[in-house]
Design an enzyme around this catalytic site. Sequence first.
Site, PDB file in Angstrom:
ATOM      1  N   LYS A  40      28.311  87.946  84.240  1.00  0.00           N
ATOM      2  CA  LYS A  40      29.271  87.946  83.121  1.00  0.00           C
ATOM      3  C   LYS A  40      30.368  88.977  83.372  1.00  0.00           C
ATOM      4  O   LYS A  40      31.552  88.724  83.143  1.00  0.00           O
ATOM      5  CB  LYS A  40      28.543  88.247  81.812  1.00  0.00           C
ATOM      6  CG  LYS A  40      27.514  87.199  81.420  1.00  0.00           C
ATOM      7  CD  LYS A  40      26.768  87.604  80.151  1.00  0.00           C
ATOM      8  CE  LYS A  40      25.698  86.585  79.776  1.00  0.00           C
ATOM      9  NZ  LYS A  40      24.914  87.003  78.591  1.00  0.00           N
ATOM     10  N   HIS A  88      10.187  59.465  94.819  1.00  0.00           N
ATOM     11  CA  HIS A  88      11.185  58.776  95.657  1.00  0.00           C
ATOM     12  C   HIS A  88      12.353  59.690  95.974  1.00  0.00           C
ATOM     13  O   HIS A  88      13.435  59.232  96.325  1.00  0.00           O
ATOM     14  CB  HIS A  88      11.645  57.505  94.939  1.00  0.00           C
ATOM     15  CG  HIS A  88      10.514  56.610  94.574  1.00  0.00           C
ATOM     16  ND1 HIS A  88      10.009  55.643  95.422  1.00  0.00           N
ATOM     17  CD2 HIS A  88       9.719  56.597  93.478  1.00  0.00           C
ATOM     18  CE1 HIS A  88       8.980  55.039  94.841  1.00  0.00           C
ATOM     19  NE2 HIS A  88       8.784  55.597  93.658  1.00  0.00           N
ATOM     20  N   GLY A 117      15.354  85.406  73.557  1.00  0.00           N
ATOM     21  CA  GLY A 117      16.046  84.116  73.519  1.00  0.00           C
ATOM     22  C   GLY A 117      15.199  82.989  74.075  1.00  0.00           C
ATOM     23  O   GLY A 117      15.050  81.936  73.462  1.00  0.00           O
ATOM     24  N   LYS A 119      21.899  84.245  69.716  1.00  0.00           N
ATOM     25  CA  LYS A 119      21.244  85.460  69.228  1.00  0.00           C
ATOM     26  C   LYS A 119      22.260  86.597  69.125  1.00  0.00           C
ATOM     27  O   LYS A 119      22.327  87.283  68.116  1.00  0.00           O
ATOM     28  CB  LYS A 119      20.102  85.860  70.169  1.00  0.00           C
ATOM     29  CG  LYS A 119      19.381  87.114  69.739  1.00  0.00           C
ATOM     30  CD  LYS A 119      18.160  87.424  70.595  1.00  0.00           C
ATOM     31  CE  LYS A 119      17.478  88.700  70.102  1.00  0.00           C
ATOM     32  NZ  LYS A 119      16.283  89.044  70.894  1.00  0.00           N
TER      33      LYS A 119
HETATM   34  O1  F6P Z   1      21.082  83.953  80.145  1.00  0.00           O
HETATM   35  C1  F6P Z   1      21.321  85.161  79.509  1.00  0.00           C
HETATM   36  C2  F6P Z   1      21.071  84.986  78.037  1.00  0.00           C
HETATM   37  O2  F6P Z   1      21.225  86.219  77.402  1.00  0.00           O
HETATM   38  C3  F6P Z   1      19.702  84.399  77.714  1.00  0.00           C
HETATM   39  O3  F6P Z   1      18.674  85.333  77.761  1.00  0.00           O
HETATM   40  C4  F6P Z   1      19.951  83.830  76.349  1.00  0.00           C
HETATM   41  O4  F6P Z   1      18.957  82.908  75.956  1.00  0.00           O
HETATM   42  C5  F6P Z   1      21.324  83.174  76.566  1.00  0.00           C
HETATM   43  O5  F6P Z   1      22.003  84.063  77.455  1.00  0.00           O
HETATM   44  C6  F6P Z   1      22.111  82.925  75.303  1.00  0.00           C
HETATM   45  O6  F6P Z   1      22.248  84.141  74.619  1.00  0.00           O
HETATM   46  P1  F6P Z   1      22.696  84.066  73.060  1.00  0.00           P
HETATM   47  O7  F6P Z   1      21.594  83.329  72.326  1.00  0.00           O
HETATM   48  O8  F6P Z   1      22.839  85.477  72.641  1.00  0.00           O
HETATM   49  O9  F6P Z   1      23.989  83.286  73.001  1.00  0.00           O
END
Ligand code: F6P
Length: 544
Positions: free
Chosen positions: A510, A385, A268, A208
């Site tokens: 990050k 299990h 996302g 995204k």
């Molecule tokens: O885990 C953090 C996050 O921003 C999620 O919300 C998202 O789905 C994922 O990383 C990937 O983000 P992108 O689609 O922008 O690469």
Amino acid sequence: MSTPVTQLPAWDALLQARDRLAGTHLNQLFANDPARPDARFNGLSLRLENLLFDYSKQRVTPETMELLVALAEARDMSAGIRRMAAGELINFTERRAALHIALRGPGKWQVSGHEVNSEVEGTLWRVAKFVSALRSGQVLGATGKPIRRVVNIGIGGSDLGPRMAARALAAFAGPVAVDFVANVDPTELQAVLAGAEPAETLFIASSKTFTTVETLTNAGSARDWIIAHLGEAAVPRHFAAVSNNVSTACDFGIPAERIFAMAEWVGGRYSMWSAIGLPLACAIGMEGFGELLAGAAEMDQHFLSAPLAQNMPVIMGLLGIWNADFQDASSLAVLPYCHALADLPAYLQQLEMESNGKRVLADGTPVGVHTSPILWGGPGTVGQHAYHQLMYQGTRTVATDFIVVVGDDSPAQRVLVDNALAQSAALMAGKTAETAKAELLARGISPAEAERLAPHVACPGNQPSSTLLMPHLTPRSLGRLVALYEHKVFVQGWIWGINSFDQYGVELGKQMARSIEAMRGDPSRLDASTRGLMAAVDNCRRDG
Ligand code: F6P
């Protein structure tokens, strides 16, 4: 919403209901009324089409359910549902709508007063055109060979949904092979490339933001692989992208006609229905993808129209709050008794824990109660299990969602389904020490030994569970199921008063990764543990 939910009279009423129920075992709640032996099941289950939601093994009475619905009413849940569907900016920190339902169902959808139907239909049309061409062998690679394998490169919401659905619907897939790569650990991509023919392989860079390090790193490695085998000029013929950041995707070298946009009002972890579903559509075709959307739309219409007390996502959400905040269940196990759904728990981990793993209200003050439980799980009967022992004789309350796909009538399938029903019944009923002792004696164990072993054999039972049961796993039934969980998560976040649609927490990790890299030259600013670990890493790299 900034009134702590604990300040509502409805919350106090539930605390009192909890105290009244304390010490009552689920077995007692099932004590049959001879005149109406099935009353509890009939009264505490809901159906939508061929999906059955049985919540009669939850630690509730009809009175508890009334009080839980009263809590939803006190939070004006119906208004929340309307506001979400109206495209209001309910993602109140990022000031965005959360209108993923516009991706899959009929309706005149708006975001902040602007109609979005044409944007949605336009993207879906482009996806359909590309998928149909690709699946009919008309999308050719640089050497003129048809593309026969698609590799999706993405992580989180740009991977987990399509990956889960492609596995779940493998029976509906073909003829294009679809793989998924998420981890920046190079072994995942290498394993996929080992089985791929460059001339017939297309990569979809799904992101995204188009800034996620793992995805960009893997996409770069894939590009290098294409260049090494087919030359630089081949790249545009072997890549596509799905992103809200079209310009950066273009800069990567992906032609505009191969970039599929996703709207900023699609989160996302709610994006499988958007162009992020492109790899899934490549796998199962547009007819199957359309059925997935239709199933989700059925659940949407139910969610938007059913009274709260008969509203499946609302009831499921309220039960989750009851278990998390009134029954001390810190975790929720999702156990699909359908191996094709083996990736569903991992998908739901992001959906639930990235949505509701939050601690503050809209005004930044503490939420004051536990929010999302820890979601975990795996396919039955395999888990029986592995971790069911803890559920039977551990010290914790574990709430469980059993997901049962009845399937065909083969012997193995019957064993699978019987086990699902048996596990939920046994976790509820338990086994008293007296019963254990009698069984031991009946097996010829001496009275002294039976006395000694009985406490080790006894199971307290009283573990709460719900069962979601459907005849078959199809694109439509999967769409219904996933939308159910999406709306359940929204119900819980709305009632807790948190924002289910942002994820600032993950940014800290990050940031730390970037600062670790930056501090390699001057680790004195790191904590002693990280500094010591960095030194150990350097030693490993030096000494092999
Ligand atoms: O885990 C953090 C996050 O921003 C999620 O919300 C998202 O789905 C994922 O990383 C990937 O983000 P992108 O689609 O922008 O690469």
